[in-house]
Design an enzyme around this catalytic site. Sequence first.
Site, PDB file in Angstrom:
ATOM      1  N   TYR A 235       8.168 -13.929 -13.602  1.00 28.83           N
ATOM      2  CA  TYR A 235       7.031 -13.068 -13.223  1.00 28.83           C
ATOM      3  C   TYR A 235       5.739 -13.632 -13.811  1.00 28.83           C
ATOM      4  O   TYR A 235       4.717 -13.753 -13.113  1.00 28.83           O
ATOM      5  CB  TYR A 235       7.279 -11.647 -13.736  1.00 28.83           C
ATOM      6  CG  TYR A 235       6.182 -10.677 -13.377  1.00 28.83           C
ATOM      7  CD1 TYR A 235       6.155 -10.056 -12.133  1.00 28.83           C
ATOM      8  CD2 TYR A 235       5.173 -10.375 -14.278  1.00 28.83           C
ATOM      9  CE1 TYR A 235       5.139  -9.161 -11.796  1.00 28.83           C
ATOM     10  CE2 TYR A 235       4.165  -9.487 -13.962  1.00 28.83           C
ATOM     11  CZ  TYR A 235       4.151  -8.882 -12.720  1.00 28.83           C
ATOM     12  OH  TYR A 235       3.147  -8.004 -12.393  1.00 28.83           O
TER      13      TYR A 235
ATOM     14  N   ALA B   5       0.812  -1.224   0.000  1.00 28.28           N
ATOM     15  CA  ALA B   5       0.000   0.000   0.000  1.00 28.28           C
ATOM     16  C   ALA B   5       0.841   1.267   0.000  1.00 28.28           C
ATOM     17  O   ALA B   5       0.292   2.366  -0.038  1.00 28.28           O
ATOM     18  CB  ALA B   5      -0.925  -0.006   1.214  1.00 28.28           C
TER      19      ALA B   5
ATOM     20  N   ASP C 260       7.896  -7.107   5.639  1.00 31.11           N
ATOM     21  CA  ASP C 260       8.488  -7.620   4.404  1.00 31.11           C
ATOM     22  C   ASP C 260       7.874  -8.999   4.171  1.00 31.11           C
ATOM     23  O   ASP C 260       8.138  -9.938   4.938  1.00 31.11           O
ATOM     24  CB  ASP C 260      10.011  -7.710   4.563  1.00 31.11           C
ATOM     25  CG  ASP C 260      10.686  -8.219   3.305  1.00 31.11           C
ATOM     26  OD1 ASP C 260       9.990  -8.782   2.436  1.00 31.11           O
ATOM     27  OD2 ASP C 260      11.918  -8.068   3.195  1.00 31.11           O
TER      28      ASP C 260
ATOM     29  N   GLY D  90       1.938   3.095  -5.827  1.00 29.03           N
ATOM     30  CA  GLY D  90       1.267   2.545  -6.994  1.00 29.03           C
ATOM     31  C   GLY D  90      -0.167   2.097  -6.764  1.00 29.03           C
ATOM     32  O   GLY D  90      -0.997   2.813  -6.179  1.00 29.03           O
TER      33      GLY D  90
ATOM     34  N   GLU E  43       5.276   2.767  -9.893  1.00 30.53           N
ATOM     35  CA  GLU E  43       6.736   2.706  -9.738  1.00 30.53           C
ATOM     36  C   GLU E  43       7.312   1.372 -10.211  1.00 30.53           C
ATOM     37  O   GLU E  43       8.525   1.151 -10.158  1.00 30.53           O
ATOM     38  CB  GLU E  43       7.092   2.930  -8.255  1.00 30.53           C
ATOM     39  CG  GLU E  43       6.665   4.281  -7.747  1.00 30.53           C
ATOM     40  CD  GLU E  43       6.886   4.452  -6.244  1.00 30.53           C
ATOM     41  OE1 GLU E  43       7.606   3.637  -5.631  1.00 30.53           O
ATOM     42  OE2 GLU E  43       6.327   5.416  -5.681  1.00 30.53           O
ATOM     43  N   PHE E  44       6.421   0.464 -10.620  1.00 31.49           N
ATOM     44  CA  PHE E  44       6.796  -0.920 -10.919  1.00 31.49           C
ATOM     45  C   PHE E  44       7.993  -1.022 -11.872  1.00 31.49           C
ATOM     46  O   PHE E  44       8.985  -1.694 -11.594  1.00 31.49           O
ATOM     47  CB  PHE E  44       5.574  -1.630 -11.511  1.00 31.49           C
ATOM     48  CG  PHE E  44       5.781  -3.063 -11.865  1.00 31.49           C
ATOM     49  CD1 PHE E  44       5.391  -4.071 -10.985  1.00 31.49           C
ATOM     50  CD2 PHE E  44       6.343  -3.438 -13.080  1.00 31.49           C
ATOM     51  CE1 PHE E  44       5.567  -5.404 -11.316  1.00 31.49           C
ATOM     52  CE2 PHE E  44       6.525  -4.770 -13.409  1.00 31.49           C
ATOM     53  CZ  PHE E  44       6.135  -5.748 -12.528  1.00 31.49           C
TER      54      PHE E  44
ATOM     55  N   PRO F  97      -4.263  -6.693 -14.792  1.00 33.46           N
ATOM     56  CA  PRO F  97      -3.937  -5.444 -15.490  1.00 33.46           C
ATOM     57  C   PRO F  97      -2.866  -5.680 -16.549  1.00 33.46           C
ATOM     58  O   PRO F  97      -2.097  -6.640 -16.479  1.00 33.46           O
ATOM     59  CB  PRO F  97      -3.368  -4.538 -14.380  1.00 33.46           C
ATOM     60  CG  PRO F  97      -3.538  -5.289 -13.095  1.00 33.46           C
ATOM     61  CD  PRO F  97      -3.672  -6.731 -13.452  1.00 33.46           C
TER      62      PRO F  97
ATOM     63  N   ARG G  82       6.825  -2.477   3.319  1.00 32.30           N
ATOM     64  CA  ARG G  82       8.066  -2.357   4.088  1.00 32.30           C
ATOM     65  C   ARG G  82       8.349  -0.923   4.513  1.00 32.30           C
ATOM     66  O   ARG G  82       8.959  -0.686   5.544  1.00 32.30           O
ATOM     67  CB  ARG G  82       9.250  -2.877   3.253  1.00 32.30           C
ATOM     68  CG  ARG G  82       9.222  -4.366   3.006  1.00 32.30           C
ATOM     69  CD  ARG G  82      10.203  -4.749   1.930  1.00 32.30           C
ATOM     70  NE  ARG G  82       9.879  -4.054   0.682  1.00 32.30           N
ATOM     71  CZ  ARG G  82      10.548  -4.161  -0.453  1.00 32.30           C
ATOM     72  NH1 ARG G  82      11.611  -4.936  -0.514  1.00 32.30           N
ATOM     73  NH2 ARG G  82      10.172  -3.503  -1.529  1.00 32.30           N
TER      74      ARG G  82
END
Length: 272
Positions: free
Chosen positions: A155, A15, A65, A18, A191-192, A185, A39
């Site tokens: 991924y 959270a 984390d 992004g 920021e990915f 999506p 984190r």
Amino acid sequence: MDTPAGRPTALVTGASAGLGAAYAAHLAAAGHDLVLVARDGARLGELAERLGEQHGARVEVLVADLARREQLAAVAARLGDATRPVDLLVNNAGYGLKQSLAVGEVELLERHFDVLARAVLVLSNAAAKGMVARGRGHVLNVGSVAGLLAGGGHYAALKGYVLALTESLAKDLRGTGVTATVVLPGYVRTEFHARAGMRGASGPSRAWLEPDDVVTTSLRDTFAGRLVSVPSPQYRALAAVLGVLPRSAVRAAWRLGSRAAPSTARTDLRRD
Ligand SMILES: NC(=O)c1ccc[n+]([C@@H]2O[C@H](COP(=O)([O-])OP(=O)(O)OC[C@H]3O[C@@H](n4cnc5c(N)ncnc54)[C@H](OP(=O)(O)O)[C@@H]3O)[C@@H](O)[C@H]2O)c1
């Protein structure tokens, strides 16, 4: 479906930035209290303060984390606390990783697996137990259209797992009053890509989605109890095509794509 008597509570992982920050803002505006997980405690604290002031939401910050088992267990314990029920879990935390499955560093691949797959399993289970006992609740898992791409790297493999996990979870939840949804999506402006050192931000502008659009569509589909949510017409068309193509044809397309000079968009979609 029953709704909780007071303000419902949503727990959102990832959270601090992004999509996760956008989920938190939309849910607070819609009258939810929040538990924010990531984190970066400073960023979560700022967001919590802002959403509390703007929307009167009660916001807890849980710094964790998700790659670390004891910290993941603390988040699962929060979801399992029957005295403070969570009505919606958004399993959103995630990141891209440039590592070959063949010769990459296995520790980095394992950590990637822990955040994108293991945490989704553990938290979905922890949330669903309490929700089933109460006869209501929603789990929203953030997948990716990359999860439909055979041969798309680690991924894509992990997002494929998130899709398959959610399909099976939804089946196990049938008739309980609890629903499971996976959102797929395409490229989203967050920021990915920068965090993963990708050049995706320079891809064709029509391929890019805004976080608010992804969040609005996927929350609507979640509360409607839909299993799969694909925000935006272009990615719905892509998902439909990928869904009917044989996996061998998708793998062959990757091989052709990597023989030609790889365009930015192609390279990054594979890794997204
Ligand atoms: N952006 C896209 O194009 C796109 C497309 C499809 C799917 N997605 C998926 O959307 C989700 C959200 O990504 P985003 O685009 O919003 O990326 P983002 O802006 O980079 O945000 C990622 C979030 O995940 C958190 N996170 C990362 N590693 C974590 C860990 N080990 N433990 C706890 N939290 C962690 C980060 O927080 P901290 O750094 O504070 O921990 C951050 O809040 C991911 O699952 C991603 O795979 C993104």
